[in-house]
Design a protein around this motif. Structure first.
Motif, mmCIF file in Angstrom:
data_model
loop_
_atom_site.group_PDB
_atom_site.id
_atom_site.type_symbol
_atom_site.label_atom_id
_atom_site.label_comp_id
_atom_site.label_asym_id
_atom_site.label_seq_id
_atom_site.Cartn_x
_atom_site.Cartn_y
_atom_site.Cartn_z
ATOM 1 N N GLU A 31 8.208 17.081 8.537
ATOM 2 C CA GLU A 31 7.037 16.900 8.219
ATOM 3 C C GLU A 31 6.617 15.380 7.836
ATOM 4 N N ARG A 32 7.398 14.851 7.235
ATOM 5 C CA ARG A 32 6.941 13.571 6.898
ATOM 6 C C ARG A 32 7.419 12.622 8.099
ATOM 7 N N THR A 69 11.678 14.201 16.415
ATOM 8 C CA THR A 69 11.741 14.487 14.857
ATOM 9 C C THR A 69 13.066 14.455 14.366
ATOM 10 N N ARG A 85 7.007 13.530 11.096
ATOM 11 C CA ARG A 85 5.910 13.985 12.087
ATOM 12 C C ARG A 85 4.682 13.030 11.497
ATOM 13 N N GLU A 86 4.354 12.961 10.276
ATOM 14 C CA GLU A 86 3.225 12.547 9.706
ATOM 15 C C GLU A 86 3.277 10.863 9.950
ATOM 16 N N SER A 119 2.520 10.150 13.638
ATOM 17 C CA SER A 119 1.535 10.903 14.268
ATOM 18 C C SER A 119 0.540 9.992 15.192
#
Ligand code: FES
Ligand code: FES
Length: 165
Positions: free
Chosen positions: A126-127, A146, A129-130, A133
């Protein structure tokens, strides 16, 4: 009126005369220095295809005026492999199928290197991807991208610890 600028591009000094102060760093790289690995997607800061490192920080080169980066150190996708050996992030993209058509890949790889250098990649997807972004992939290869970033970060951290020991 002409403007002279001097840049270090992939470790080499490049002196360039600009006849227009509005030339972007992206156009200078692609059209004047023939470094076409850096891609022009949207040309308006929305896709990340044009990402390069300037003094170690990732930027969208389509939004950067070349003139305002006089004296800067620029790293592009062409400057990563050394002596025929891929950069660990490049190798990880291949191993994890982090691309399909490949158009976004140079920007993704440069952004991943920037993210890892900033110490912002973390260890969860998630981190990552953020943090990436701003780099879009029309083929939606995000899962492989990722995984590649996480794997490359682990390998680079291990290599760093080995070098420091
Ligand atoms: Fe620069 Fe899309 S070409 S962000
Ligand atoms: Fe095709 Fe990302 S691999 S746009």
């Amino acid at each position: 009126m002409n403007f002279s600028i001097s840049l270090i591009v992939n470790g080499e000094r490049r002196n360039v005369e600009l006849d227009d102060p509005r030339v972007t760093l992206l156009d200078l790289l692609r059209e004047r220095l023939h470094l076409t690995g850096t891609k022009k997607g949207c040309d308006r800061g929305q896709c990340g295809a044009c990402t390069v490192l300037v003094n170690g920080r990732r930027i969208n080169s389509c939004l950067a005026l070349a003139l305002s980066h006089d004296g800067a150190e620029i790293l592009t996708i062409e400057g990563l492999a050394k002596g025929g050996e891929l950069h660990p992030v490049q190798a990880a993209f291949i191993e994890h199928d982090g691309f399909q058509c490949g158009f976004c890949t140079p920007g993704q790889i440069m952004s991943a290197i920037g993210l890892i250098q900033e110490g912002q990649a973390g260890d969860d997807s998630e981190r990552v991807r953020e943090g990436m972004s701003g780099n879009l992939c029309r083929c939606s290869a995000y899962r492989g991208i990722t995984e590649a970033v996480l794997d490359a970060q682990t390998r680079l951290a291990k290599a760093h610890r080995r070098d420091a020991a």
